[in-house]
Design an enzyme around this catalytic site. Structure first.
Site, short mmCIF file in Angstrom:
data_model
loop_
_atom_site.label_atom_id
_atom_site.label_comp_id
_atom_site.label_asym_id
_atom_site.label_seq_id
_atom_site.Cartn_x
_atom_site.Cartn_y
_atom_site.Cartn_z
N CYS A 50 95.37 80.05 65.38
CA CYS A 50 95.78 81.45 65.41
C CYS A 50 94.59 82.39 65.32
O CYS A 50 93.83 82.33 64.34
CB CYS A 50 96.75 81.73 64.26
N ARG A 118 109.56 85.61 62.01
CA ARG A 118 108.69 84.44 62.09
C ARG A 118 107.75 84.42 60.89
O ARG A 118 107.13 85.43 60.56
CB ARG A 118 107.84 84.49 63.36
N THR A 120 104.32 84.08 59.62
CA THR A 120 103.07 84.21 60.35
C THR A 120 101.87 83.85 59.48
O THR A 120 101.93 83.84 58.25
CB THR A 120 102.90 85.65 60.88
N TYR A 184 98.29 87.87 74.99
CA TYR A 184 99.67 87.49 74.67
C TYR A 184 100.67 88.28 75.50
O TYR A 184 101.70 87.75 75.92
CB TYR A 184 99.95 87.71 73.17
#
Length: 322
Positions: A50, A118, A120, A184
């Protein structure tokens, strides 16, 4: 409530990818509601794949905060669950050895039993309560650089100098929208229009940065700053992942002479290359990303590119020697 399921894509109007907001955004300090700056109180949870988490880990290392903030590392491959999560399957018995949890989502639910987004990374967790207390990747490195200064190692660089704060924040905002999140927006687009809009923005900005870095070693002259950390995490993933997996394939990083030399210069700086996991990055982006237009497609892990070239001399220090 339950954590977000894998088919709940963050897609807005005209097929554009819209990233979810962060929920745990406390600041650090001694006032009521703030988080105390204290050695060995927190554990930073990350996945090396990430970019948002990676920049927090780079800053942690560069500033010496690795001595006072422990690190929990999640598997690059997401677990097969009915919701999106990160798993500690790299650890013995699939459990984080400090927090005693199997999934990062557990720390989110400890903090808020109604949390349904989500889970993260980066996620800063209070070790005693096992609750996420901070997941604001927009500001976490600023906090480490400014609010945690009393715990920096001797001789640590000032990555967020007050005299450059306005310029750093302004450039970081540009980098986030066009580069960090731009790839993204291209990769997760659900329409041709949204994809091409993001694609064009990415390469227009890379061209702009290529010119900027022809004149100076770093983004703000000859001083390493937070802006360099933020740009690096996308550049490190560009050729090994984004170029193919996200279809940002007009040019590779290695096709930009200044950006490529700049990226190698950073990679060879302690805290950058030694926290960069190219294999994990490839596994995640080609085998385990959470938004996909073809859920059941066969996924192949590319063998290349050759990442040993990141160790080739950059020549940047000599070129811009004062």
């Amino acid at each position: 409530m339950e954590l977000k399921r894998a088919n709940d894509a963050e897609i807005g109007k005209k097929g554009r990818f819209v990233r979810q907001n962060n929920q745990f955004i406390a600041t650090f300090g001694q006032e009521e509601g703030q988080l105390p700056v204290e050695a060995n109180k927190y554990r930073l949870l990350w996945a090396p794949v990430c970019p948002w988490a990676h920049r927090a880990v780079i800053v942690r290392s560069v500033l010496g905060l690795d001595k006072v903030i422990s690190l929990g590392t999640a598997d690059p491959i997401r677990p097969k669950l009915d919701h999106i999560d990160w798993a500690f399957t790299l650890d013995e018995n699939d459990v984080d050895p400090v927090l005693g949890i199997h999934y990062i989502g557990e720390a989110y639910l400890n903090a808020d039993p109604t949390y349904d987004k989500r889970p993260t990374v980066p996620a800063l967790v209070d070790i005693e309560t096992k609750k996420v207390v901070e997941n604001d990747y927009h500001n976490l490195t600023y906090y480490f650089e400014r609010d945690w200064k009393e715990l920096h190692k001797a001789g640590a660089p000032d990555l967020f100098p007050e005299e450059l704060e306005e310029e750093i924040r302004e450039l970081n905002d540009i980098i986030f929208h066009d580069i960090n999140n731009g790839v993204y927006k291209a990769g997760f687009a659900r329409s041709q229009e949204a994809y091409e809009e993001a694609y064009n923005a990415v390469f227009d900005r890379l061209d702009w940065l290529e010119e900027r870095l022809s004149q100076q070693r770093y983004l703000h002259g000859n001083q390493l700053t937070d802006s360099d950390v933020r740009l690096y995490t996308t550049l490190a993933r560009f050729d090994v992942a984004y170029y193919g997996a996200f279809h940002v394939n007009k040019r590779r990083l290695i096709d930009y002479p200044n950006l490529w030399a700049y990226a190698r210069d950073l990679y060879q700086t302690p805290g950058f290359g030694d926290t960069t996991d190219f294999d994990g990055i490839k596994k995640h982006y080609f085998l385990s990303t959470h938004i996909d237009t073809t859920e059941e497609k066969i996924k192949i892990l590319p063998k290349g590119p050759d990442t040993s070239i990141w160790l080739e001399p950059s020549g940047r220090a000599e070129k811009f020697h004062n």
